[in-house]
Design a protein around this motif. Structure first.
Motif, PDB file in Angstrom:
ATOM      1  N   ALA A 117       0.835  -1.201   0.000  1.00 46.19           N
ATOM      2  CA  ALA A 117       0.000   0.000   0.000  1.00 46.19           C
ATOM      3  C   ALA A 117       0.873   1.254   0.000  1.00 46.19           C
ATOM      4  O   ALA A 117       2.057   1.203   0.357  1.00 46.19           O
ATOM      5  CB  ALA A 117      -0.911   0.000   1.228  1.00 46.19           C
ATOM      6  N   PRO A 118       0.321   2.409  -0.389  1.00 48.75           N
ATOM      7  CA  PRO A 118       1.069   3.662  -0.262  1.00 48.75           C
ATOM      8  C   PRO A 118       1.427   3.923   1.199  1.00 48.75           C
ATOM      9  O   PRO A 118       0.702   3.524   2.113  1.00 48.75           O
ATOM     10  CB  PRO A 118       0.086   4.721  -0.777  1.00 48.75           C
ATOM     11  N   VAL A 119       2.560   4.576   1.405  1.00 51.88           N
ATOM     12  CA  VAL A 119       3.002   4.956   2.746  1.00 51.88           C
ATOM     13  C   VAL A 119       3.105   6.474   2.801  1.00 51.88           C
ATOM     14  O   VAL A 119       3.706   7.098   1.922  1.00 51.88           O
ATOM     15  CB  VAL A 119       4.360   4.313   3.096  1.00 51.88           C
ATOM     16  N   MET A 120       2.499   7.048   3.824  1.00 52.77           N
ATOM     17  CA  MET A 120       2.522   8.504   4.010  1.00 52.77           C
ATOM     18  C   MET A 120       3.099   8.821   5.381  1.00 52.77           C
ATOM     19  O   MET A 120       2.721   8.178   6.373  1.00 52.77           O
ATOM     20  CB  MET A 120       1.106   9.075   3.879  1.00 52.77           C
ATOM     21  N   LEU A 121       3.999   9.792   5.435  1.00 55.93           N
ATOM     22  CA  LEU A 121       4.640  10.170   6.695  1.00 55.93           C
ATOM     23  C   LEU A 121       4.318  11.616   7.041  1.00 55.93           C
ATOM     24  O   LEU A 121       4.310  12.484   6.152  1.00 55.93           O
ATOM     25  CB  LEU A 121       6.167  10.038   6.597  1.00 55.93           C
ATOM     26  N   ALA A 122       4.097  11.858   8.324  1.00 59.48           N
ATOM     27  CA  ALA A 122       3.959  13.219   8.836  1.00 59.48           C
ATOM     28  C   ALA A 122       5.086  13.424   9.855  1.00 59.48           C
ATOM     29  O   ALA A 122       4.935  13.090  11.031  1.00 59.48           O
ATOM     30  CB  ALA A 122       2.590  13.421   9.479  1.00 59.48           C
ATOM     31  N   PRO A 123       6.236  13.934   9.410  1.00 57.86           N
ATOM     32  CA  PRO A 123       7.381  14.070  10.325  1.00 57.86           C
ATOM     33  C   PRO A 123       7.104  15.071  11.444  1.00 57.86           C
ATOM     34  O   PRO A 123       6.350  16.035  11.276  1.00 57.86           O
ATOM     35  CB  PRO A 123       8.505  14.572   9.409  1.00 57.86           C
ATOM     36  N   ALA A 124       7.754  14.836  12.565  1.00 53.55           N
ATOM     37  CA  ALA A 124       7.667  15.760  13.709  1.00 53.55           C
ATOM     38  C   ALA A 124       8.907  15.572  14.570  1.00 53.55           C
ATOM     39  O   ALA A 124       9.182  14.453  15.021  1.00 53.55           O
ATOM     40  CB  ALA A 124       6.406  15.504  14.523  1.00 53.55           C
ATOM     41  N   MET A 125       9.662  16.666  14.777  1.00 54.98           N
ATOM     42  CA  MET A 125      10.888  16.585  15.576  1.00 54.98           C
ATOM     43  C   MET A 125      11.432  17.993  15.789  1.00 54.98           C
ATOM     44  O   MET A 125      10.918  18.977  15.236  1.00 54.98           O
ATOM     45  CB  MET A 125      11.927  15.704  14.875  1.00 54.98           C
ATOM     46  N   ASN A 126      12.499  18.089  16.547  1.00 52.28           N
ATOM     47  CA  ASN A 126      13.206  19.349  16.750  1.00 52.28           C
ATOM     48  C   ASN A 126      13.708  19.871  15.401  1.00 52.28           C
ATOM     49  O   ASN A 126      14.103  19.099  14.534  1.00 52.28           O
ATOM     50  CB  ASN A 126      14.374  19.107  17.710  1.00 52.28           C
ATOM     51  N   VAL A 127      13.718  21.200  15.227  1.00 57.80           N
ATOM     52  CA  VAL A 127      14.093  21.796  13.963  1.00 57.80           C
ATOM     53  C   VAL A 127      15.506  21.409  13.537  1.00 57.80           C
ATOM     54  O   VAL A 127      15.781  21.163  12.354  1.00 57.80           O
ATOM     55  CB  VAL A 127      13.941  23.337  14.003  1.00 57.80           C
ATOM     56  N   ASN A 128      16.432  21.332  14.498  1.00 56.68           N
ATOM     57  CA  ASN A 128      17.811  20.976  14.156  1.00 56.68           C
ATOM     58  C   ASN A 128      17.916  19.524  13.706  1.00 56.68           C
ATOM     59  O   ASN A 128      18.695  19.199  12.803  1.00 56.68           O
ATOM     60  CB  ASN A 128      18.736  21.223  15.348  1.00 56.68           C
ATOM     61  N   MET A 129      17.119  18.652  14.314  1.00 59.63           N
ATOM     62  CA  MET A 129      17.074  17.265  13.877  1.00 59.63           C
ATOM     63  C   MET A 129      16.507  17.189  12.462  1.00 59.63           C
ATOM     64  O   MET A 129      17.035  16.463  11.602  1.00 59.63           O
ATOM     65  CB  MET A 129      16.218  16.426  14.838  1.00 59.63           C
ATOM     66  N   TYR A 147       7.332   7.142  -1.111  1.00 60.06           N
ATOM     67  CA  TYR A 147       6.561   7.527   0.064  1.00 60.06           C
ATOM     68  C   TYR A 147       6.076   8.965  -0.079  1.00 60.06           C
ATOM     69  O   TYR A 147       6.715   9.811  -0.701  1.00 60.06           O
ATOM     70  CB  TYR A 147       7.408   7.399   1.332  1.00 60.06           C
ATOM     71  N   ARG A 148       4.918   9.243   0.509  1.00 59.30           N
ATOM     72  CA  ARG A 148       4.333  10.586   0.491  1.00 59.30           C
ATOM     73  C   ARG A 148       4.574  11.259   1.841  1.00 59.30           C
ATOM     74  O   ARG A 148       4.772  10.586   2.852  1.00 59.30           O
ATOM     75  CB  ARG A 148       2.827  10.512   0.233  1.00 59.30           C
ATOM     76  N   PHE A 149       4.499  12.595   1.858  1.00 62.13           N
ATOM     77  CA  PHE A 149       4.776  13.338   3.081  1.00 62.13           C
ATOM     78  C   PHE A 149       3.734  14.419   3.325  1.00 62.13           C
ATOM     79  O   PHE A 149       3.208  15.017   2.378  1.00 62.13           O
ATOM     80  CB  PHE A 149       6.166  14.002   3.009  1.00 62.13           C
ATOM     81  N   VAL A 150       3.436  14.641   4.593  1.00 57.17           N
ATOM     82  CA  VAL A 150       2.686  15.811   5.023  1.00 57.17           C
ATOM     83  C   VAL A 150       3.688  16.673   5.769  1.00 57.17           C
ATOM     84  O   VAL A 150       4.140  16.310   6.864  1.00 57.17           O
ATOM     85  CB  VAL A 150       1.500  15.441   5.933  1.00 57.17           C
ATOM     86  N   GLU A 151       4.068  17.767   5.153  1.00 55.78           N
ATOM     87  CA  GLU A 151       5.164  18.569   5.683  1.00 55.78           C
ATOM     88  C   GLU A 151       4.859  19.095   7.084  1.00 55.78           C
ATOM     89  O   GLU A 151       3.717  19.483   7.376  1.00 55.78           O
ATOM     90  CB  GLU A 151       5.434  19.754   4.756  1.00 55.78           C
ATOM     91  N   PRO A 152       5.880  19.128   7.950  1.00 60.24           N
ATOM     92  CA  PRO A 152       5.672  19.702   9.283  1.00 60.24           C
ATOM     93  C   PRO A 152       5.497  21.213   9.205  1.00 60.24           C
ATOM     94  O   PRO A 152       5.938  21.865   8.244  1.00 60.24           O
ATOM     95  CB  PRO A 152       6.958  19.325  10.030  1.00 60.24           C
ATOM     96  N   GLY A 153       4.855  21.757  10.236  1.00 61.39           N
ATOM     97  CA  GLY A 153       4.658  23.198  10.289  1.00 61.39           C
ATOM     98  C   GLY A 153       5.818  23.910  10.951  1.00 61.39           C
ATOM     99  O   GLY A 153       6.705  23.280  11.547  1.00 61.39           O
ATOM    100  N   GLU A 154       5.803  25.232  10.850  1.00 62.02           N
ATOM    101  CA  GLU A 154       6.827  26.056  11.485  1.00 62.02           C
ATOM    102  C   GLU A 154       6.216  26.805  12.660  1.00 62.02           C
ATOM    103  O   GLU A 154       5.047  27.172  12.628  1.00 62.02           O
ATOM    104  CB  GLU A 154       7.403  27.052  10.481  1.00 62.02           C
ATOM    105  N   GLY A 155       7.044  27.018  13.698  1.00 62.63           N
ATOM    106  CA  GLY A 155       6.573  27.748  14.862  1.00 62.63           C
ATOM    107  C   GLY A 155       7.249  27.261  16.124  1.00 62.63           C
ATOM    108  O   GLY A 155       8.235  26.510  16.064  1.00 62.63           O
ATOM    109  N   PRO A 156       6.726  27.637  17.261  1.00 59.47           N
ATOM    110  CA  PRO A 156       7.312  27.203  18.532  1.00 59.47           C
ATOM    111  C   PRO A 156       7.182  25.682  18.691  1.00 59.47           C
ATOM    112  O   PRO A 156       6.114  25.122  18.454  1.00 59.47           O
ATOM    113  CB  PRO A 156       6.481  27.939  19.586  1.00 59.47           C
TER     114      PRO A 156
END
Length: 411
Positions: A117-129, A147-156
Motif C-alpha cells: 500500500a502507499p506509505v505517508m509520513l507526517a514528520p515531527a521533531m526538533n528543527v535541528n534534527m 513515500y508521500r509526506f505531510v510537511e511539518p509546520g513552522e513555529g514554537p
C-alpha cells in the motif's frame, strides 16, 4: 457517503511528544469513514496509552510484534495486506531512519516493509534534527521509494526552539489522505467507455402472499463492484434483488424480486454490456405452485414441490459474444474444485470462489476472502479485504485478462 468510506488505514504512532495529536487524528479518520488500525511503537506508549486509541478506533491497538490476538493470521502481514494506506504520524527521526534503511525490529517497521500500500509520513521533531543532513538524506531516500509526506509546520516547538518540525494538524493530515485517494481514483479511469452489468443481492421466490424462499445474500459485494466500476469511469447497470443498501451514485439501478425478474432484466441488458459480473445469489429452485392465498397450517408435515429455476449465468455464457463474463461460486466445501467445474460448465471467462463459512468471507460481512480462477487455468488469491477493495482487485484482474495479460498468484 463519507470520503474515506471502506478505506483501511494503518496508523503508526512513533515516540515523540506530538503523539498526543495522533489521538485526534484517529478520531477524525474514523469520522471520515475509515477503518483505522493503530500501531504504537514502544516509545509511543510512554507518551500515550493504547487504551485511548482503542476507544477512538473501536479496534485493537498493536504494540508488540510477538502478540498475535488471532492465531489464524500473522498480524503484521495481515494488516500489511489489508491496508489501503500506511500513515505514520508522528514520524520521528528514529522511525524515518529505520524505514530508510530497511530495519524491521518492531510491529510498525515490519508492517511497512511488508505492505504494498502507499506509505505517508507526517514528520515531527526538533528543527535541528529535521535539518540534519542524515535526516534529510533519509527523507530523500523514502521519497525515492515513493513515500508521500505531510510537511511539518513552522513555529514554537515543545523543546523551546522555533522553526520547522511541528507535526501538521490532524485536519491537514486527513485532508492529505483524502487527496491521496482522490488522486488515485482520478488516475484509474481505466473503464471509461465500457458498460459493466452487475447483478447483486438475493432473489425471492413466492410460496404464497406472505411466504417466500430466499437466502442470506446481503448484496454488499455486488454493490461494491458497481460502485468501484463507476468510480473507474464505467457505465454501470446494477440489477439487484431486495436489499437495504443505498444505490451507488451514478449507477443505473434495476430492482427485481424473483429469479425470473432477474433473468428477464439480464437478458435485456446483455447485448449492450462489455463486462458481466454476476454476483447475485439466485435461487436454484422455485415453488412449482404459487398459492393465491395464505397456506393454512395443518396437522401433518407440509411437502413443498419445487421446480428448477432458470439458470441465468449458464444462459449468459451461452449467449455471450463480445462480453467478458464473471461468475461467483459461494461454497462451503471443496471450494476450488466446485468453482472450476462451474467455470467450465457455464462457459465463463472468470469465476470468483469463496468459502462462505470462513470468518471474514461470509454473506453479510463487510470483508471478503476470494480466489479468482480463469478459463486459462490461472488462480489468483485476494486476501481478507473490505468488499470494496476486493471489487477493485477483481476489476484489476478483468482488465489484465482483457489486455491478454497473465494474472499474478496474489492480487
Amino acid at each position: 457517503m463519507l470520503p474515506l468510506t471502506g478505506k483501511q488505514i494503518v496508523l503508526g504512532v512513533s515516540g515523540g511528544i506530538a503523539a498526543y495529536k495522533a489521538a485526534a487524528l484517529t478520531s477524525k479518520l474514523t469520522q471520515a469513514g475509515a477503518k483505522v488500525h493503530v500501531m504504537l511503537t514502544e516509545n509511543a506508549t510512554k507518551f500515550v496509552q493504547p487504551l485511548t486509541f482503542q476507544a477512538l478506533s473501536h479496534g485493537p491497538v498493536y504494540t508488540d510484534l510477538f502478540q498475535e490476538p488471532d492465531p489464524q493470521v500473522i498480524s503484521h502481514i495481515d494488516l500489511a495486506d489489508r491496508a489501503d494506506l500506511v500513515l505514520i504520524a508522528p514520524a520521528t527521526a528514529n522511525i524515518i531512519g529505520k524505514m530508510a534503511n530497511g530495519i524491521a525490529d518492531d510491529m510498525l517497521t515490519t508492517t511497512v516493509l511488508a505492505t504494498k500500500a502507499p506509505v505517508m509520513l507526517a514528520p515531527a521533531m526538533n528543527v535541528n534534527m529535521y535539518l540534519h543532513p542524515a535526516v534529510a538524506a533519509n527523507l530523500q531516500k523514502l521519497a525515492d521509494f515513493g513515500y508521500r509526506f505531510v510537511e511539518p509546520g513552522e513555529g514554537p516547538l515543545a523543546c523551546g526552539w522555533v522553526g520547522k518540525g511541528r507535526l501538521a494538524e490532524p485536519e491537514e493530515i486527513v485532508d492529505a489522505v483524502i487527496h491521496l485517494f482522490a488522486e488515485e481514483s482520478k488516475q484509474k479511469q481505466d473503464l471509461q467507455g465500457k458498460t459493466v452489468l452487475v447483478t447483486a443481492g438475493p432473489t425471492r421466490e413466492k410460496i404464497d402472499p406472505v411466504r417466500y424462499i430466499t437466502n442470506h445474500a446481503s448484496g454488499k459485494m455486488g454493490y461494491a463492484i458497481a460502485e468501484a466500476a463507476k468510480a473507474r469511469g464505467a457505465n454501470v447497470v446494477l440489477i439487484s434483488g431486495p436489499t437495504n443498501l443505498p444505490v451507488p451514485t451514478g449507477v443505473r439501478m434495476i430492482p427485481v424480486e424473483s429469479v425470473q425478474d432477474m433473468y428477464d432484466a439480464v437478458m435485456e441488458a446483455l447485448p449492450a454490456s462489455d463486462i458481466v459480473i454476476k454476483s447475485a445469489a439466485v435461487s436454484d429452485y422455485r415453488p412449482k405452485e404459487v398459492h393465491a392465498h395464505k397456506m393454512k397450517k395443518g396437522d401433518g408435515p407440509l411437502v413443498l414441490e419445487l421446480d428448477k429455476a432458470p439458470d441465468i449465468l449458464k444462459e449468459v455464457g451461452q449467449r455471450k459474444d463480445k462480453q467478458f463474463v464473471v461468475g461467483f461460486a459461494a461454497e462451503t466445501q471443496d471450494v476450488l474444485s466446485h468453482a472450476k467445474s462451474k467455470l467450465e460448465r457455464k462457459n465463463l471467462d472468470m469465476i470468483v470462489a469463496n468459502d462462505v463459512l470462513m470468518e471474514g468471507a461470509g454473506m453479510g460481512s463487510d470483508t471478503n476472502i476470494v480466489t479468482l480462477l480463469t478459463k486459462e487455468g490461472e488462480q489468483a488469491a485476494v486476501g481478507k479485504r473490505s468488499k470494496r477493495d476486493v471489487a477493485d482487485k477483481l476489476l484489476d484482474a478483468i482488465l489484465l485478462k482483457l489486455d491478454c495479460q497473465p494474472l499474478p498468484e496474489e492480487l
